[in-house]
Scaffold this motif. Structure first.
Motif, PDB file in Angstrom:
ATOM      1  N   MET A   1     -50.310 -18.911  19.161  1.00 24.73           N
ATOM      2  CA  MET A   1     -50.636 -18.103  17.975  1.00 24.73           C
ATOM      3  C   MET A   1     -51.199 -19.000  16.864  1.00 24.73           C
ATOM      4  O   MET A   1     -50.633 -20.049  16.559  1.00 24.73           O
ATOM      5  CB  MET A   1     -49.359 -17.376  17.496  1.00 24.73           C
ATOM      6  N   THR A   2     -52.306 -18.613  16.280  1.00 28.56           N
ATOM      7  CA  THR A   2     -52.919 -19.410  15.225  1.00 28.56           C
ATOM      8  C   THR A   2     -52.598 -18.795  13.871  1.00 28.56           C
ATOM      9  O   THR A   2     -53.142 -17.758  13.508  1.00 28.56           O
ATOM     10  CB  THR A   2     -54.462 -19.451  15.386  1.00 28.56           C
ATOM     11  N   LEU A   3     -51.671 -19.431  13.150  1.00 26.60           N
ATOM     12  CA  LEU A   3     -51.262 -18.891  11.858  1.00 26.60           C
ATOM     13  C   LEU A   3     -51.981 -19.607  10.720  1.00 26.60           C
ATOM     14  O   LEU A   3     -52.008 -20.840  10.672  1.00 26.60           O
ATOM     15  CB  LEU A   3     -49.747 -19.040  11.677  1.00 26.60           C
ATOM     16  N   LEU A  33     -60.516 -14.652  13.576  1.00 28.89           N
ATOM     17  CA  LEU A  33     -59.451 -14.254  12.648  1.00 28.89           C
ATOM     18  C   LEU A  33     -58.168 -15.014  12.961  1.00 28.89           C
ATOM     19  O   LEU A  33     -57.884 -15.314  14.117  1.00 28.89           O
ATOM     20  CB  LEU A  33     -59.174 -12.755  12.773  1.00 28.89           C
ATOM     21  N   TYR A  34     -57.386 -15.305  11.943  1.00 29.16           N
ATOM     22  CA  TYR A  34     -56.063 -15.904  12.147  1.00 29.16           C
ATOM     23  C   TYR A  34     -55.074 -14.787  12.483  1.00 29.16           C
ATOM     24  O   TYR A  34     -55.324 -13.607  12.181  1.00 29.16           O
ATOM     25  CB  TYR A  34     -55.633 -16.649  10.889  1.00 29.16           C
ATOM     26  N   ASP A  35     -53.960 -15.172  13.095  1.00 30.04           N
ATOM     27  CA  ASP A  35     -53.010 -14.163  13.569  1.00 30.04           C
ATOM     28  C   ASP A  35     -52.190 -13.525  12.448  1.00 30.04           C
ATOM     29  O   ASP A  35     -51.436 -12.586  12.693  1.00 30.04           O
ATOM     30  CB  ASP A  35     -52.082 -14.770  14.634  1.00 30.04           C
ATOM     31  N   ASN A  36     -52.298 -14.049  11.216  1.00 25.03           N
ATOM     32  CA  ASN A  36     -51.625 -13.383  10.082  1.00 25.03           C
ATOM     33  C   ASN A  36     -52.643 -12.913   9.042  1.00 25.03           C
ATOM     34  O   ASN A  36     -52.380 -12.958   7.851  1.00 25.03           O
ATOM     35  CB  ASN A  36     -50.538 -14.274   9.474  1.00 25.03           C
ATOM     36  N   GLU A  37     -53.780 -12.454   9.528  1.00 23.71           N
ATOM     37  CA  GLU A  37     -54.791 -11.860   8.647  1.00 23.71           C
ATOM     38  C   GLU A  37     -55.027 -10.397   9.043  1.00 23.71           C
ATOM     39  O   GLU A  37     -54.819 -10.014  10.195  1.00 23.71           O
ATOM     40  CB  GLU A  37     -56.116 -12.618   8.764  1.00 23.71           C
ATOM     41  N   GLY A  99     -53.702  -8.915  12.673  1.00 23.20           N
ATOM     42  CA  GLY A  99     -53.269 -10.112  13.416  1.00 23.20           C
ATOM     43  C   GLY A  99     -51.940  -9.883  14.109  1.00 23.20           C
ATOM     44  O   GLY A  99     -51.093  -9.107  13.637  1.00 23.20           O
ATOM     45  N   LYS A 100     -51.765 -10.561  15.255  1.00 19.65           N
ATOM     46  CA  LYS A 100     -50.549 -10.392  16.076  1.00 19.65           C
ATOM     47  C   LYS A 100     -49.266 -10.606  15.285  1.00 19.65           C
ATOM     48  O   LYS A 100     -48.255  -9.941  15.521  1.00 19.65           O
ATOM     49  CB  LYS A 100     -50.567 -11.401  17.233  1.00 19.65           C
ATOM     50  N   GLU A 103     -47.880  -7.439  13.443  1.00 19.73           N
ATOM     51  CA  GLU A 103     -47.820  -6.179  14.204  1.00 19.73           C
ATOM     52  C   GLU A 103     -46.604  -5.319  13.879  1.00 19.73           C
ATOM     53  O   GLU A 103     -46.607  -4.119  14.116  1.00 19.73           O
ATOM     54  CB  GLU A 103     -47.886  -6.455  15.709  1.00 19.73           C
ATOM     55  N   GLU A 149     -51.528 -12.877   4.578  1.00 17.35           N
ATOM     56  CA  GLU A 149     -50.161 -12.415   4.843  1.00 17.35           C
ATOM     57  C   GLU A 149     -49.430 -12.028   3.550  1.00 17.35           C
ATOM     58  O   GLU A 149     -48.686 -11.047   3.513  1.00 17.35           O
ATOM     59  CB  GLU A 149     -49.386 -13.507   5.585  1.00 17.35           C
TER      60      GLU A 149
END
Lengths: 345, 345
Positions: A1-3, A33-37, A99-100, A103, A149
């Motif tokens: 995961m890319t945060l 995209l980053y996983d917290n966007e 972003g994952k 979720e 985030e």
């Protein structure tokens, strides 16, 4: 995961190591995209009032010239961050990707949301400017933006037209803070009371000060005075120039039998109203500066210069529950809702 | 009896109808005095720290060039109102004449006083600059100034050297406000804790937070760090750059086990420390901005941008009893008094 960083520093291009708001330039390449966007398909930009006034002035009121200024700023900075006023605004659009890492939120792709963080720190790409609405400070575009985030947002309510909700959410901080500060029996002065945030502040001031309180609204224009009168609120409505500090002092002395205001809310988007706000407020009282045109030094030295022991607050656009409080005003006050819809939406 | 305006508008030459602080130019012809004015024979100007730093920079540290800049400003504006920073400072002198309307005050011709209103609104004439003290921001002059009816001042205490008292009075608002805000058990961060106002704020923060509280001081320089350590106060002393907001956040997280500060006092005279101040403060906490380098929009949009529900205060140089509270610190803390005397007086 890319945060990415919760505050969005991973999208700052220049200068390195600062947060997105003070940055000169943000990365608005959304192909990765980053996983917290959260990626948003943008429909409407609601430009901050001080910023839009400046842009309109620079463009001599011409819509095409306004569009060019916006496109130039966003292509240079990667965000709609007015280099003159330092302010931004907000946007409305449809959620395109989540972003994952986010979720678990109660947000779905396809939802309509308004961002409640400033455009001055929101990565944005404009593909096309569809139309400029000079009367409402709103600009319809085709483009994309990213929410970090920590970025706050509101899902748009089903019972209110979108443009109306957006106009209210843009200034939601001021009435929500008013609601939290005003106590029963207070004398409250709202400078810029006939304006976009001022009208909502007047509603909350009247509601919270109650029958034992006194609420005074000041507007520079005849139209603003008219809006205060049409609002249905028990407001002592004044027309005049808040930059004329001594005139304002005399008016408030007259209306309060010399006692002055417990709380003054400055919600007017013109410079040099700090001293008038301070003079109109009693010793031990509070001035809440919501205007982005406020000068920190003028306020600090102004109070010291006349030896006034007051609390001066910097308007924070965010306070918990601000979207709910502000939107509820339109359900509580149908006259204000009509007025708001015809003027700002 | 010829009475001027209590706030001094009768000495505003340009533009008409504003108060003396925002005015471009004041009347500094003291051959005719109003009956509610006090004439002062000025000995020392204590230039505001942000202002003096700017002037020193412009003059490349050269004393003669600093003197020229001061003379030019005062001859053009009729007051020492720095056109770049917008700030002033204060002065010390001997009372030369007291208007008839103020004769009931406990003040006599010949008394030594320090004005506690900003030089940015005080009519001033400089006849000669005697010496410039670049280390203490103080300038010895021959000249005259006028204090308006609303202007506050302090008679200089007999038990403290004049330059020392002046250095303390110049920043008296910050420690006095600190004394009023800090509650027992609070975690307090003072940014610029090794500086002229910061050291006094640290004393009050330690005293009011008490044994159950925690006080953290941040200084940019090694010298400031050393001063905090030498102060004899139970302060967690840090060295670093407050403009690096994320570094500051990590430090305060570490020192507070993730809880952050209840109150952050920003007393550092450099720009772009607003976000660091906000990030270091917990939700529901307070940031007190005392620095004249504070940007109103950076603070307002910074808090909104990261969705932080905090109270942000504009430092008011005046609060009741501020001179007494600040001077008393030097009697309570002899280590701090020595440190202060050797550094700032």
């Amino acid at each position: 995961m890319t945060l990415g960083c919760p505050y969005g520093t991973h999208r700052v291009l220049e200068p390195q190591g600062v947060l997105p708001q003070p940055a000169l330039r943000l990365d608005n390449n959304f192909s990765v995209l980053y996983d917290n966007e959260i990626l948003i398909e943008v429909r409407v930009l609601n430009i901050d009032s001080a910023s839009f006034t400046q842009i309109k002035h620079q463009a001599k009121g011409n819509s095409a010239a306004i569009a060019d200024i916006l496109k130039e700023t966003v292509s240079r900075r990667g965000k709609q961050h007015n280099p003159v006023t330092g302010s931004g605004g907000m946007l409305v659009g449809k959620v395109k990707a989540i972003g994952k890492a986010l979720e678990q939120r109660s947000l779905r792709v396809g939802d309509d949301i308004a961002t409640l963080v400033s455009l001055s720190l929101t990565p944005l790409r404009i593909d096309e400017i569809i139309s400029v609405h000079t009367e409402t400070d709103q600009v319809e575009i085709r483009g994309e933006a990213v929410l970090f985030e920590s970025g706050i947002y509101a899902q748009l309510p089903a019972d209110l037209p979108q443009k109306l909700a957006l106009a209210v959410l843009d200034v939601a901080g001021a009435p929500a803070q008013t609601a939290k500060i005003v106590k029963p029996g207070d004398t409250v002065l709202v400078i810029g009371g006939g304006g976009k945030s001022g009208l909502l502040c007047l509603h909350e001031a009247c509601k919270r000060a109650g029958i034992t309180g006194k609420v005074i609204g000041l507007s520079h224009s005849a139209a603003g005075l008219e809006r205060m009168k049409k609002s249905g609120l028990p407001v002592l409505a004044l027309q005049g120039d808040a930059r004329d500090a001594l005139w304002l002092l005399r008016q408030i002395e007259r209306l309060t039998k010399g006692k002055l205001a417990d709380l003054t809310i400055n919600a007017v988007n013109i410079p040099q109203t700090e001293l008038g706000s301070i003079l109109a407020t009693k010793n031990g009282g509070t001035v809440y500066f919501f205007s982005m045109a406020t000068s920190f030094t003028a306020a600090a030295l102004g109070a010291e210069g006349i030896g006034k022991d007051i609390t001066m607050l910097i308007g924070n656009g965010y306070t918990q529950g601000h979207a709910e409080i502000a939107l509820e005003i339109l359900r509580e006050n149908l006259r204000l809702r009509e007025l708001y819809a015809s003027t700002y939406a």
